[in-house]
Each structure stands twice: as structure tokens, then as C-alpha cells.
Write a protein that holds these residues in place. Structure first.
Motif, short mmCIF file in Angstrom:
data_model
loop_
_atom_site.label_atom_id
_atom_site.label_comp_id
_atom_site.label_asym_id
_atom_site.label_seq_id
_atom_site.Cartn_x
_atom_site.Cartn_y
_atom_site.Cartn_z
N VAL A 164 12.63 43.41 -34.40
CA VAL A 164 13.88 43.32 -35.15
C VAL A 164 13.81 42.32 -36.30
O VAL A 164 14.60 42.41 -37.24
CB VAL A 164 15.09 42.99 -34.24
N ALA A 165 12.87 41.39 -36.27
CA ALA A 165 12.77 40.39 -37.33
C ALA A 165 12.41 41.02 -38.67
O ALA A 165 12.91 40.60 -39.71
CB ALA A 165 11.75 39.32 -36.96
N ASP A 166 11.55 42.04 -38.65
CA ASP A 166 11.15 42.67 -39.91
C ASP A 166 11.33 44.19 -39.91
O ASP A 166 10.80 44.88 -40.77
CB ASP A 166 9.73 42.29 -40.29
N LEU A 167 12.08 44.71 -38.94
CA LEU A 167 12.35 46.15 -38.83
C LEU A 167 11.08 46.98 -38.91
O LEU A 167 10.97 47.92 -39.69
CB LEU A 167 13.37 46.60 -39.87
N THR A 168 10.12 46.63 -38.07
CA THR A 168 8.88 47.38 -37.96
C THR A 168 8.80 48.00 -36.57
O THR A 168 9.02 47.32 -35.57
CB THR A 168 7.66 46.46 -38.18
N ALA A 169 8.50 49.30 -36.53
CA ALA A 169 8.28 49.99 -35.27
C ALA A 169 6.79 49.99 -34.97
O ALA A 169 5.96 50.17 -35.87
CB ALA A 169 8.78 51.42 -35.34
N TYR A 170 6.45 49.77 -33.73
CA TYR A 170 5.07 49.84 -33.28
C TYR A 170 4.96 50.98 -32.29
O TYR A 170 5.75 51.07 -31.35
CB TYR A 170 4.65 48.52 -32.61
N GLY B 270 -5.60 56.37 -28.83
CA GLY B 270 -5.88 54.95 -28.64
C GLY B 270 -5.53 54.06 -29.82
O GLY B 270 -5.84 52.87 -29.80
N ARG B 271 -4.89 54.57 -30.83
CA ARG B 271 -4.51 53.76 -31.98
C ARG B 271 -3.07 53.31 -31.86
O ARG B 271 -2.24 54.00 -31.28
CB ARG B 271 -4.68 54.54 -33.27
N VAL B 272 -2.77 52.15 -32.46
CA VAL B 272 -1.41 51.65 -32.54
C VAL B 272 -1.07 51.53 -34.02
O VAL B 272 -1.87 51.02 -34.81
CB VAL B 272 -1.26 50.28 -31.84
N TYR B 273 0.10 52.02 -34.39
CA TYR B 273 0.54 52.01 -35.78
C TYR B 273 1.77 51.14 -35.93
O TYR B 273 2.62 51.09 -35.04
CB TYR B 273 0.87 53.42 -36.26
N ALA B 274 1.89 50.47 -37.08
CA ALA B 274 3.07 49.72 -37.46
C ALA B 274 3.74 50.48 -38.60
O ALA B 274 3.09 50.80 -39.60
CB ALA B 274 2.71 48.31 -37.93
N VAL B 275 5.02 50.79 -38.44
CA VAL B 275 5.75 51.60 -39.41
C VAL B 275 7.03 50.85 -39.79
O VAL B 275 7.83 50.52 -38.92
CB VAL B 275 6.09 52.98 -38.84
N VAL B 276 7.23 50.60 -41.08
CA VAL B 276 8.44 49.94 -41.56
C VAL B 276 9.61 50.92 -41.49
O VAL B 276 9.49 52.07 -41.90
CB VAL B 276 8.26 49.42 -43.00
N LEU B 277 10.72 50.44 -40.94
CA LEU B 277 11.92 51.27 -40.80
C LEU B 277 13.01 50.76 -41.72
O LEU B 277 13.03 49.59 -42.06
CB LEU B 277 12.41 51.21 -39.35
N PRO B 278 13.94 51.63 -42.13
CA PRO B 278 13.97 53.06 -41.87
C PRO B 278 12.94 53.80 -42.71
O PRO B 278 12.45 53.28 -43.72
CB PRO B 278 15.40 53.48 -42.26
N LEU B 279 12.60 55.01 -42.29
CA LEU B 279 11.67 55.83 -43.04
C LEU B 279 12.32 56.22 -44.37
O LEU B 279 13.54 56.35 -44.45
CB LEU B 279 11.31 57.09 -42.26
N PRO B 280 11.50 56.41 -45.40
CA PRO B 280 12.08 56.80 -46.71
C PRO B 280 12.69 58.19 -46.66
O PRO B 280 12.42 59.00 -45.88
CB PRO B 280 10.89 56.77 -47.65
#
Length: 85
Positions: free
Chosen positions: A63-69, A75-85
Motif C-alpha cells: 500500500v505504500a507505493d501501490l505495487t502488486a506482487y 516460478g517468477r514474481v512480478y511487481a506491477v504498479v497499480l492501477p493499470l493504465p
């Protein structure tokens, strides 16, 4: 029933933020989906993770930077900035 979306293949457990109009779910189709239900009918946006061949699990939120993990079946982990464009 307030709304439903049938176009997301095998949706994960949803991520919601109190007071927000978005819901995010992973899918077996290799994408992270965002459902915006602020306008009456749900509007669906998605982003492919990697080559979009691995299933995507349930997202977690920083919640600090609105990033979803989100983790994927390959086996990969992704960081995605929310909300999506």
C-alpha cells in the motif's frame, strides 16, 4: 449480485482496497486483470506477465507505493504498479 465478469480465465482470489473501485485478479491465461466497477458496468483491463504462458496467482499489495506482487506457475514474481493504465 452487483456485477460479474465472465471473460477472465480461472480467476484467482481477488485483491481489493477499501474505498477503491478496482479489483485485481490473476488468471490461468498469464495476465493480471483489473476490473473497474465505478462506472456501472465493469471495465476490464489486463497486462500480460512475461510471455503470458504461465498461470498467475493471487496478487498481494504494497500500500505504500501501490505495487502488486504476483507469482506465476513458472516460478517468477512480478511487481506491477497499480492501477493499470
Amino acid at each position: 449480485l452487483n456485477w460479474s465478469v465472465a471473460s477472465i480465465p480461472n480467476p484467482s482470489i481477488p485483491l481489493t482496497v477499501a474505498g477503491d473501485s478496482y479489483v485485481w485478479v490473476g488468471s490461468s491465461g498469464g495476465e493480471l486483470y483489473q476490473v473497474d466497477f465505478s462506472g456501472g458496468s465493469p471495465a476490464v483491463t489486463s497486462v500480460a506477465l512475461g510471455d503470458a504462458t504461465a498461470g498467475v496467482g493471487s496478487p498481494a499489495l504494497d500500500v505504500a507505493d501501490l505495487t502488486a506482487y504476483v507469482g506465476t506457475e513458472n516460478g517468477r514474481v512480478y511487481a506491477v504498479v497499480l492501477p493499470l493504465p
